[in-house]
Design an enzyme around this catalytic site. Sequence first.
Site, PDB file in Angstrom:
ATOM      1  N   LEU A  64       0.822  -1.214   0.000  1.00  0.00           N
ATOM      2  CA  LEU A  64       0.000   0.000   0.000  1.00  0.00           C
ATOM      3  C   LEU A  64       0.858   1.268   0.000  1.00  0.00           C
ATOM      4  CD1 LEU A  64      -2.443  -1.226   2.790  1.00  0.00           C
ATOM      5  CD2 LEU A  64      -2.965  -1.088   0.344  1.00  0.00           C
ATOM      6  N   LYS A  74       6.310  -3.729  11.790  1.00  0.00           N
ATOM      7  CA  LYS A  74       5.564  -3.437  13.017  1.00  0.00           C
ATOM      8  C   LYS A  74       4.179  -4.078  12.975  1.00  0.00           C
ATOM      9  CE  LYS A  74       7.924   0.600  14.761  1.00  0.00           C
ATOM     10  NZ  LYS A  74       9.042   0.611  13.785  1.00  0.00           N
ATOM     11  N   VAL A 105      -1.729  20.393  26.992  1.00  0.00           N
ATOM     12  CA  VAL A 105      -2.146  21.770  27.257  1.00  0.00           C
ATOM     13  C   VAL A 105      -1.981  22.620  25.994  1.00  0.00           C
ATOM     14  CG1 VAL A 105      -1.650  23.840  28.637  1.00  0.00           C
ATOM     15  CG2 VAL A 105      -1.490  21.549  29.685  1.00  0.00           C
ATOM     16  N   SER A 182     -11.895  20.538  10.272  1.00  0.00           N
ATOM     17  CA  SER A 182     -12.574  19.249  10.211  1.00  0.00           C
ATOM     18  C   SER A 182     -14.086  19.409  10.055  1.00  0.00           C
ATOM     19  CB  SER A 182     -12.248  18.437  11.461  1.00  0.00           C
ATOM     20  OG  SER A 182     -12.402  19.234  12.612  1.00  0.00           O
ATOM     21  N   GLY A 191     -11.880  19.281  16.939  1.00  0.00           N
ATOM     22  CA  GLY A 191     -11.030  19.669  18.066  1.00  0.00           C
ATOM     23  C   GLY A 191     -11.153  21.141  18.406  1.00  0.00           C
ATOM     24  N   ASP A 194     -12.416  26.617  13.353  1.00  0.00           N
ATOM     25  CA  ASP A 194     -11.543  27.395  12.461  1.00  0.00           C
ATOM     26  C   ASP A 194     -12.388  28.267  11.554  1.00  0.00           C
ATOM     27  OD1 ASP A 194      -8.951  26.029  13.114  1.00  0.00           O
ATOM     28  OD2 ASP A 194     -10.051  24.292  12.353  1.00  0.00           O
ATOM     29  N   ASP A 253     -10.402  29.905  16.415  1.00  0.00           N
ATOM     30  CA  ASP A 253      -9.437  30.666  15.616  1.00  0.00           C
ATOM     31  C   ASP A 253     -10.206  31.426  14.547  1.00  0.00           C
ATOM     32  OD1 ASP A 253      -7.169  29.700  16.907  1.00  0.00           O
ATOM     33  OD2 ASP A 253      -6.918  28.019  15.520  1.00  0.00           O
TER      34      ASP A 253
END
Length: 332
Positions: A64, A74, A105, A182, A191, A194, A253
């Site tokens: 891929l 892994k 933070v 998002s 989160g 924007d 923001d």
Amino acid sequence: MSKRKAPSDDSDPNHDFCEFLTELADYEKNVVRNIHKYNAYRKAASTLAKLTYRIKSGQEARKLDGIGDKISKKIDEFLETGKLRKLENIRSDDSSTAIKELTRVSGIGPAKAKELYDLGITNINHLSNNVDKLNHHQKLGLKYLDDFETKIPRSEIKNVEEIINSTLSSIDSEFKVTICGSYRRGKDFSGDIDVLITHPAFTSNESKKLKNNKLHMVVDVLKKNNLITETISLGETKFMGVCKVGTLSRRLDIRLNPYDQFYCSVLYFTGSDIFNKEMRDHALSKGFTLNEYTLRPIGSTGVPGEPVEVQSEEDIFEYLDYPYKKPEDRNM
Ligand code: 8DG
Ligand code: CA
Ligand code: CA
């Protein structure tokens, strides 16, 4: 103590691989500070997240896009043992653990976290007793840590969108407001918020003249409206702060970008950051340079020329011969 996540999709057949790749990515970003490896792990996770079937071996994954030898090994180790030695070591390492916790933070990046760790500050509790070591942003990040770690449901951002739209249109009907990030990519949870705004009277030519205080005016009116509750920083084109519509405080923001650069800005702030990186790389391969303001052809001397005229996001894709992707399809 990991970040509170939005409800995960259990139908995602490679969820566990994505989880360990993301943990490794965060370790590279925050502790090692190797952005290349961070990008490589995130790219691999995004490739696996798109699959609709379960990967059965490293060898299969190796075929891929974005998965090389190391990551496929892994995957094998994880399939064979149910864990990764590398991650076990990271998780048991004091400095990694401390830096991971401190970077939760808002405003504390990897370098600041390391600095705090070197001062003997190893966790949030400890940090609360050392707020004198923090700047204004970091203090607010600590104050609202729980709220900022709680993902924002779409419906709440929709509320903020309506408040900003109606507030701005009441002072000037020509303001154009787009919530990017998002949220624009259709995510159910985000989160932060924007916001990109522009105004036809604000262009890159006369930017000096008109940008003065326009953003300040916007922030002032949103404060009066009780949407904005705190300011982290406020410049001529960028506001970082906190807003509140429901019970929780949210990171907000706001950027004010020139009207003629609007679509490059929308594209950039919509992301995702991995999608942006791919698009910029593609632009370069086509002899263009793309950033949050402009799309410019690179001349034979290697110097970027005048920006091309862009009337829509589609225009940018077209110039670059890149198949158009709707915002919802840019979640990589
Ligand atoms: P989230 O807030 O829900 O976690 O996701 P997001 O909206 O995609 O991320 P963001 O950190 O708020 O960034 C918004 C967009 O800005 C992102 O989708 C793409 C663009 N962007 C980049 N690089 C960077 C960067 O280094 N920092 C930030 N803050 N934004 C970036 O392309
Ligand atoms: Ca965001
Ligand atoms: Ca943001």
